[in-house]
Design an enzyme around this catalytic site. Structure first.
Site, short mmCIF file in Angstrom:
data_model
loop_
_atom_site.label_atom_id
_atom_site.label_comp_id
_atom_site.label_asym_id
_atom_site.label_seq_id
_atom_site.Cartn_x
_atom_site.Cartn_y
_atom_site.Cartn_z
CE LYS A 195 -3.90 0.21 2.32
NZ LYS A 195 -4.94 0.16 3.38
CD GLU A 202 -19.31 -3.73 8.42
OE1 GLU A 202 -18.47 -2.87 8.07
OE2 GLU A 202 -19.48 -4.81 7.78
NE ARG A 207 -21.59 -4.85 3.94
CZ ARG A 207 -20.50 -5.13 3.22
NH1 ARG A 207 -19.39 -4.46 3.43
NH2 ARG A 207 -20.51 -6.08 2.32
#
Length: 628
Positions: free
Chosen positions: A282, A368, A396
């Site tokens: 990243k 979640e 969600r």
């Protein structure tokens, strides 16, 4: 000096470039991404990490025919630049500019709209099924990060894709997992063997030979398969995916374009689903982002030379910062309190709590549903969990909030950050539905603070409350109110009269809209229109006594203000109360109309939705005039 990027008029032009030209193009793409994110903000580190992967994909596959599904989509900036949006890339995440995520209506090369994690494999599998039903021949490629692979939907997609056996390519972009050098070398060696056509033919020949041994052929073959699977699972990192029905290849260097090209050219020879494991870094190509990838995952405007965010030094602390400090204070006084988040310890402000109370902090990854049910289990065992989620991601876990928390009346506090219009991230991230999807659940308390002190008091109240409660608050700076010492426990369902006597125009506001109501009332008073302002505080339960008193005063107009969808929201709750009580009064509702709101700055979006004070006052004046 002419850039290579100038020659890319179509994504297929990438296939004409040599390796050295592709490497130069990668550097040009990174410069453009860094320059744009420095000015506009954005998901810098993820997109820098996938530049080489994107070029390898587009130099082998045919973007005109093949379909690419970018999971979450925050890794797709190079994809956007290469697919006809280079000239507009400077408008990234700005009002009327291009979005920060793939969007089908924005480009024919965006095969699927994304914004929430872990959806790519399911979507790509659906495309593969339709391709085969229609007798067509194209590749479908899902590019999913290892972070998104923590989400349950990703495994549901993997499970069914492996069972169905359709031709599907999944690229696992691994930018965090640590794989030891020897294991990596062995895996790359096995990948080369598995890709070789002669290996595939030899494997079939050997299987046929063994199966034809009289009497014992099938037994020997089964034993050989068990032995092979056991050895493979022990020495390769892809055993799990192989067991799920995928051909696993990797890990390979996600910044070595030539190596990736070699793999991508050959995987078409493998029938069924294939998972290619690539390792990337990243922030690749920008040292501040490489050093602090979390900080540059999603960042606001920053100084390109230093990597430091550009902030207004006079801006008050954000609601997230106030939440963070309050959680620390509450943590000291409430040993039964635990904190849970879903891959957002920084974004939700829980890092300080995690450092101070590591044994009472839990980051479950992008899960979640699991976070909420785990919280329910903790509450059932005697703890008081505080679950911090972005409002848009809490959607969600709706089923878990209903069945696992509210049905059992468990003391779980949901803290919904980034509620309301969030700005540049756009419709996938606006948190404008939580009033609507929470207030109809039996037993749920829903509250929203007008300022930072009320946020502190609401958190304190929720932790003291022996039942389900949700506190929602907006992104960005709070109001700048001076913080009071200590906490005040609020009476559940009680509003606050801020000004006026209930006659004339009554403005009922909740959360972030209270300050807009106060300013709109000032403008109305200047126009000689009496105005009353009520901070309702609670969307559920409503303050029936306050509403009853106000209706007895016979106001000329009742106005509801919320930064939430009008459908089923706070204004709807007020109308329901009046209908059930048999009371009549003209009502004007302000909120988000029945449509998805695009991206832009928060003030721009509030204006588009008619939620700025002058717009509110003007519409009230027009309504009063027409009513009279």
């Amino acid at each position: 000096m002419e850039q290579i990027l100038d020659s890319i008029k179509h994504p297929a032009d990438v296939q004409k470039l040599s390796i050295s030209h592709l490497q130069s193009l990668a550097a040009e793409l990174r410069r453009m991404i860094i320059d744009t994110c420095a000015k506009n903000g954005g998901h810098l580190a993820p997109s820098l990490g996938t530049v080489d992967l994107t070029l390898a994909l587009y130099s082998v596959f045919n973007p005109e025919r093949d379909k690419f599904v970018w999971d979450v989509g925050h890794q797709a900036y190079a994809h956007k630049i290469l697919t006809g949006r280079r000239e507009n890339f400077a408008t990234l995440r700005t009002l009327n500019g291009i979005t920060g995520f793939p969007k089908r209506s924005e480009s024919r090369f965006d095969a699927f709209g994304t914004g929430h994690a872990s959806t790519s494999i399911s979507a790509a599998l659906g495309m593969s099924i339709v391709r085969d039903l229609e007798g067509k021949d194209y590749n479908v490629v899902a590019i999913i990060g290892d972070g998104a692979l923590t989400g349950g939907e990703a495994y549901e997609g993997l499970n069914y894709a492996g069972d169905l056996g359709k031709r599907l390519i999944v690229i696992l972009n691994d930018n965090e997992m640590s794989i030891d050098r020897n294991v990596g070398a062995m895996s790359e060696y096995l990948s080369r063997i598995k890709l070789a056509p002669q290996y595939v033919r030899a494997k079939k020949d050997i299987e046929g030979f063994i199966r034809n041994i009289p009497h014992i052929g099938d037994t020997v073959l089964k034993t050989a398969e068990y032995l092979k699977d056991g050895v493979k699972a022990a020495i390769t990192p892809g055993g799990l995916f192989e067991e799920m029905g995928f051909s696993y290849i990797g890990p390979i260097d996600g910044h070595n374009i030539e190596a990736m090209q070699s793999v991508f050219r050959q995987i078409a020879n493998i029938e069924g689903p294939v998972l290619v494991h690539v390792r990337t870094k990243k922030g690749r190509g920008y040292m501040p982002a490489e050093d602090e990838p979390d900080k540059f995952h999603g960042i606001s405007k920053f100084n390109k030379a230093t990597g430091e965010p550009i902030k207004n030094p006079a801006a008050p602390p954000s609601y997230t910062e106030i939440f963070s400090r309050t959680m620390l204070e509450l943590g000291y006084d409430n040993p039964s309190m635990v904190a849970i988040t879903a891959a957002m310890p920084s974004g939700t402000g829980l890092k300080a709590f995690a450092r101070q109370f590591p044994e009472r902090f839990f980051d479950v990854g992008i899960a979640e549903e699991h976070a909420v049910t785990m919280a329910a289990g903790m509450a059932a065992a005697g703890a008081h969990p505080v679950v911090a989620l972005y409002s848009t991601f809490a959607q969600r876990a709706y089923d878990q909030i209903v069945h696992d928390v509210c049905l059992q009346k468990l003391p779980v506090t949901l803290c919904l950050d980034r509620a309301g219009l969030v700005g540049a991230d756009g419709p996938t991230h606006h948190g404008v539905f939580d009033y609507s999807y929470l207030r109809h659940i039996p037993g749920m308390v829903v509250m929203a603070p007008k300022d930072e002190n009320e946020l502190r008091d609401m958190l304190y109240t929720a932790v003291k409350y022996n039942g389900p409660a949700a506190v929602r608050y907006p992104r960005g700076s709070a109001t700048g109110a001076a913080l009071s010492d200590g906490f005040r426990q609020l009476e559940i369902g009680k509003a606050e009269l801020l000004s006026g006597d209930g006659r004339g125009v009554v403005l009922l506001a909740v959360g972030s809209m209270v300050k807009q109501a106060v300013e709109a009332a000032r403008l109305l008073n200047m126009a000689n229109i009496k105005a009353t302002v009520v901070n309702m505080r609670f969307v559920k339960p409503l303050d029936a006594d306050m509403l009853g008193w106000l209706l007895e005063r016979q106001p000329e107009l009742m106005v509801t203000l919320e930064e939430n969808a009008l459908a089923g929201g706070f204004g709807s709750a007020v109308l329901e109360f009046m209908a059930d009580a048999g009371k009549k009064c003209r009502v004007l509702r302000f909120g988000i109309e029945d449509k998805f709101i695009e991206h832009g700055s928060c003030p721009q979006l509030l204006e588009k939705c008619g939620l700025m004070p002058q717009q509110i006052a003007d519409r009230i004046i027009d309504n009063i005039g027409s009513g009279r």
